[in-house]
Structure formats: C-alpha cells, structure tokens
Design an enzyme around this catalytic site. Structure first.
Site, PDB file in Angstrom:
ATOM      1  N   HIS A 254      80.111 -19.254 -34.177  1.00 21.73           N
ATOM      2  CA  HIS A 254      80.748 -19.227 -35.111  1.00 21.73           C
ATOM      3  C   HIS A 254      79.771 -19.510 -35.980  1.00 21.73           C
ATOM      4  O   HIS A 254      79.391 -19.215 -37.697  1.00 21.73           O
ATOM      5  CB  HIS A 254      82.258 -19.972 -35.421  1.00 21.73           C
ATOM      6  N   HIS A 383      83.822  -6.295 -33.469  1.00 23.97           N
ATOM      7  CA  HIS A 383      82.769  -7.195 -33.432  1.00 23.97           C
ATOM      8  C   HIS A 383      81.296  -6.206 -32.698  1.00 23.97           C
ATOM      9  O   HIS A 383      80.324  -6.318 -33.555  1.00 23.97           O
ATOM     10  CB  HIS A 383      82.083  -8.364 -32.220  1.00 23.97           C
TER      11      HIS A 383
END
Length: 408
Positions: A254, A383
């Site tokens: 993150h 992703h």
C-alpha cells in the site's frame, strides 16, 4: 521522440515490446472467465473457474476493467469477455431490492451479507471503463454506482469514505479503513476521466490529503485501520496478522500503491504537490519491505518499527513496487528508480511469472516457493496486467487516460 536510455528500461523499444507481450500473455490466461451464477469466476492455478468460490463482485469488476482496457489497445477477444462479465454487475451481483452491490453471488440469500466501499470502488472502476468504450449500459451503471458512493459511503465531514454497511443499509460498521479509500481514489480519478463531474476528482484529492497527513505523522508508514472518528488503530488485528484485507501493521504494497496514486492525483491537483509525499512513501516501503539475498522479494507486512510480520511474498506487492518505480522514475528523472525497476522486474520474471500454467503465482513463501497462506489460485489479472501497463505508458490520472491511443 525521447531517446532511449539503457538505464531506464521503460524507454527501450525492446523492453516495451516485452511488456506488450507479457500483458497479452496475461490477458490470454483463463479464457473461461464466466461464473455460472453470472459475473466472473475465481480462477485456479491453471486458469479454470474454481466454483468453490461464488462470483465475487470485486473480481468481476476488476476483470471487466482490464478487458475493457485491453479492447482499447486492440486486443481481440477482450471486449467480448468484458461485456460478458460486466453483465453480472447489472444482474446477479446487483441488489435490486435495496440498491447497491452484493459482495458476491452468495449474498442475496445470506443473513450475514454486507456491502463494502471496497467492492463499490471496483464497480465504479469497471463502469468508468465501460463508459469510455461505449458500452450501452456503462454510463447508467457509473451514475448509479457514484450515487451509491455519495449517499452511502462518502462522509463529507471527514473527507473520506466509510467502510461497511449491512446489506439493507440499516447499520454502518464503526470500522474505517484506508484500503477501500485507496481504491476509491483510483476509481474516482477514472470516473472523472470517463466524464463524471469534477466533484469526484476533488473528493479523491481530499482522501489523498488525509492519507498524506496521517502517513507523515507515522514515519510514512500508512495507518490502515481507524475508528469511526478516523483515529488510527495501530494495533488492530494484532491477532490476525495475515488477514486478506485487514492485516495488522503496515502493508508494504500500500505504501507503493499510494505513492503511484499520489503522482497520478498530482496531475490534476492544482496547488497541491504530492510528489514529495509519494517519494517518502516509496522510500519507507522499500526500506521496510525489501528482503535482499539469494531469494529476494518484498514481505507482505511489517510492524510499526519496520520489522517484518508476514514474510510471505504476494504478487500484488511487487506489482505495485514496479508501478511506483516506473511512475516516480518518469516524473522525477532520478536514476535510483530505474535501478529499482530493473531489480524488481528481474524478481517478477524469475519467481512470479508462471510460464507453465500461465499468469503469475499470486503468493510465494519467504523462499520464493509457491504458497497459498493468504491467497489460493490466481483469482484475477488486475495487479499484474496493470504493472505491465504502468511500466509501458507515461503516467496519467488513470489507466483509462494512460491507454488512450495518443498517450503512448
């Protein structure tokens, strides 16, 4: 044309060709995407639907998103795949009684069903892509999704989105989280690029302002979990450190993901300059998370002093590190990002890319051996495909904008 720089792979025609080939290989994985209930299936290690899982709304939305954008690049078959799974967002996965979207196809009859901002962010993202490619229901679904975010999740007082409601919207959970807001930033920037009102871009920037403030006060480790009043809860899930969506501590990936999103947001941020904050987040994630040696990689999480907690390697963490390095390298011109980028693509190619069964291994253990402690199978492509695209194209406010024909 900018001359190629051998130190920065993303400028090399040969590397860009490699990225195009890899994104095509990924999009070809799992040609049978459809879940019998509607929407997209969770894919197993070989790309076959794993029907032990229901059709998840976030996976459906992510698969629609990548295939709609694949069609923008002239990928045969991607538009048909996107259309099929996108249909699930208007049928099986939509709550026709209470409005909004279920978490999965199993929730229509579940007494414990909830509705989350995380899932609704991905519905916005998919609907933005559908709108951009001219899907006949794209704009209608995007407007409905944004209306749901506005009426149910957006909290004007704090400039953030709340997290989870009961399925009938009768009770709001006091938990607040950064993960859902991170994906909401991505989705709202894409929505604005698809023609949604500028209000949504400004709300994305307000979320970014808050995250920068909280992270700066926490040595650039992003606090993940909060009370209803947005007070950080740093010890949250201390007894559930490998939780799929709410693990304890700092989530290394993150830090990288926010770094990239802040650069994207800075392109439309007016007087705000997020690049310094993006670099600080990147540096912290790289220092804390990177494990060199004979089996290099990034740990999943660390504690608040930077010590590893969950040492397994998740593919999405490496994907976000690659994307952040490419983005910051292009924006700042600093050579260190090019060096990191080369190192991390080497790790991806050596350990994560599965040339036997396709796609990427979604999880490796600390020795870079395929594992399934946090994730099983290879559920979706989001992703990994985006890592190839972010590496391939110049930074823009969203993948939707970056992949437009004149953006290369």
């Amino acid at each position: 044309m900018t001359p190629a720089d051998p130190g920065n792979w993303w400028t090399l025609p040969s590397h860009r060709s490699w990225l195009d080939t890899e994104s095509s290989r990924l999009l070809d994985f799992g040609t049978t995407l459809d879940h019998p209930a509607g929407g997209a299936a969770w894919l197993d290690d070989r790309g076959n639907p794993d029907l032990d899982h229901p059709a998840h709304t976030y996976i459906t939305a992510r698969m629609a998103h990548v295939h709609f954008l694949g069609s923008v690049q002239g990928r045969p078959g991607s538009r048909r795949r996107a259309d099929r799974v996108f249909d699930g967002l208007s049928t099986t996965l939509r709550d026709n009684t209470n409005r909004g979207w279920f978490e999965s196809s199993a929730d229509a009859t579940s007494p414990d069903a909830v509705k989350s901002a995380y899932t609704h962010a991905f519905v916005v993202l998919a609907a933005s892509a559908a709108t951009a490619v001219g899907h006949p229901r794209g704009r209608e679904l995007l407007d409905e999704a944004l209306d749901t975010v506005d009426s149910r999740f957006w909290d004007e007082r704090y400039g953030m989105c709340s997290d989870t409601w009961t399925v009938d919207w009768s009770e709001l959970d006091p938990y607040r989280g950064i993960n859902a807001n991170m994906h909401m930033v991505e989705a709202l920037l894409a929505a604005a690029d698809a023609g949604a009102p500028e209000l949504w871009r400004e709300r994305a920037l307000r979320i970014c302002d808050n995250v920068c403030r909280w992270s700066a006060a926490n040595e650039w480790r992003v606090p993940e979990h909060f009370t209803a009043e947005w007070i950080p809860q740093l010890e949250y899930n201390r007894d559930d450190v490998a939780n799929q969506f709410k693990p304890y501590g700092a989530t290394v990936g993150h830090g990288f993901e926010w770094a990239r999103l802040l650069v994207q947001a800075s392109l439309v941020a007016g007087g705000r300059d997020y690049v310094d904050a993006a670099q600080s987040l990147y540096d912290r994630a790289a220092v804390d998370g990177w494990q060199p040696g004979p089996t290099p990689g990034f740990v999943y999480t660390t504690d608040w002093t930077g010590q590893p907690v969950v040492t397994g390697r998740l593919h999405w963490v490496l994907c976000e590190a690659i994307g952040a390095a490419a983005t910051l390298g292009r924006v700042t011109g600093e050579e260190r990002y090019g060096s990191d980028y080369r190192t991390w693509w080497d790790v991806a190619a050596d350990y994560f890319v599965d040339r036997v069964d396709g796609s990427w291994h979604h999880e490796l253990d600390s020795h870079n051996v395929p594992a399934a402690t946090v994730w099983s199978g290879k559920p979706d492509l989001y992703h990994a495909v985006q890592a190839t695209w972010i590496s391939r194209y110049a930074p823009n406010t969203s993948m939707l904008a970056a992949l437009q024909p004149d953006s290369d």
